[in-house]
Design a protein around this motif. Sequence first.
Motif, mmCIF file in Angstrom:
data_model
loop_
_atom_site.group_PDB
_atom_site.id
_atom_site.type_symbol
_atom_site.label_atom_id
_atom_site.label_comp_id
_atom_site.label_asym_id
_atom_site.label_seq_id
_atom_site.Cartn_x
_atom_site.Cartn_y
_atom_site.Cartn_z
ATOM 1 N N ASN A 34 0.950 -21.193 -3.234
ATOM 2 C CA ASN A 34 1.326 -21.938 -4.219
ATOM 3 C C ASN A 34 0.466 -23.132 -4.201
ATOM 4 O OD1 ASN A 34 2.721 -19.864 -5.726
ATOM 5 N ND2 ASN A 34 4.643 -20.759 -5.127
ATOM 6 N N ASP A 61 8.647 -18.356 -11.031
ATOM 7 C CA ASP A 61 9.955 -18.525 -10.260
ATOM 8 C C ASP A 61 11.134 -18.174 -11.291
ATOM 9 O OD1 ASP A 61 8.512 -19.301 -8.028
ATOM 10 O OD2 ASP A 61 8.975 -21.454 -8.419
ATOM 11 N N HIS A 64 11.334 -14.594 -11.403
ATOM 12 C CA HIS A 64 11.776 -13.697 -10.035
ATOM 13 C C HIS A 64 13.244 -14.105 -9.945
ATOM 14 C CE1 HIS A 64 8.337 -12.499 -8.030
ATOM 15 N NE2 HIS A 64 7.649 -13.733 -7.911
ATOM 16 N N THR A 65 13.731 -15.295 -10.496
ATOM 17 C CA THR A 65 14.984 -15.764 -10.352
ATOM 18 C C THR A 65 15.901 -14.459 -11.305
ATOM 19 O OG1 THR A 65 14.847 -18.014 -10.232
ATOM 20 C CG2 THR A 65 16.857 -17.427 -11.113
ATOM 21 N N ASN A 129 1.566 -15.179 -8.760
ATOM 22 C CA ASN A 129 3.066 -15.493 -8.082
ATOM 23 C C ASN A 129 3.844 -14.326 -8.314
ATOM 24 O OD1 ASN A 129 5.439 -16.361 -7.086
ATOM 25 N ND2 ASN A 129 5.541 -18.416 -8.338
ATOM 26 N N ALA A 135 6.708 -13.272 -2.184
ATOM 27 C CA ALA A 135 7.765 -14.470 -3.460
ATOM 28 C C ALA A 135 9.035 -13.469 -3.899
ATOM 29 C CB ALA A 135 6.763 -14.625 -4.611
ATOM 30 N N PHE A 139 13.396 -14.449 -2.886
ATOM 31 C CA PHE A 139 14.065 -14.763 -3.947
ATOM 32 C C PHE A 139 15.415 -13.858 -3.613
ATOM 33 C CE2 PHE A 139 11.058 -16.793 -6.194
ATOM 34 C CZ PHE A 139 11.903 -17.953 -6.927
ATOM 35 N N ALA A 166 12.793 -23.770 -9.632
ATOM 36 C CA ALA A 166 11.768 -23.890 -10.441
ATOM 37 C C ALA A 166 11.480 -25.121 -10.847
ATOM 38 C CB ALA A 166 11.915 -23.002 -11.713
#
Length: 221
Positions: A34, A61, A64-65, A129, A135, A139, A166
Amino acid sequence: MTGLHAEGNTMIDLSTLAVFLLAVLALFLSPGPNMAFVLSYGIAHGPRGGYAAALGIAAADLVHTLFAAVGITALVAAWSPSFDLLRYAGALYLAWLALQAFRQPGDAVIPHRKDGSLVRVFRMAMINNLLNPKALLFFIVFLPQFVDARRGDVQLQLLALGAILAVAGLAFNAVFGAFSGQVGKFMERNPRAAQYQSWFLGSVLAALALRLLLLDRPSGR
């Protein structure tokens, strides 16, 4: 009560949140893909390019969360070929971007003031990402360490922690993007700067593609 709340219960106490933020800061300060992405596009497109890359990374992000909170990430990680599929797709995408930079020296950085190119940088950062298997695994390994089932809904805690990460990442990468953008502006004073910037951008993208190809699978996979 202190910390974040849900349905009247304390979800994340301040001490846990403080440790989480320190861990996140340590991760941000460690060189990684990143940081390289923001650096390369900040230099190539100016500060606005760095901001666009930072926004794309933050958006990924959040995705992904969300996937981690609803269990999609765990399901993908449980399927053995998923790691290789993601890294090969990500490496191919980065290699294609590198090829574009090498084939069109100068063109990759000249239009940095156009909004369309900034949207493209945002999209590329987000896709890069999302296609990074490390990545995805991050998470499902990192965030749960700061979740306490006794303090409320686990999914809400994951979402809260991911949102904090994030936002913190966006702030860090935006500052880094502004710095790299200033470096790019300094380089523009050189008559051959556009070509140098394109070569630098292509080299970084090619290196990131190679890094994905050389990633080892997690143990037990």
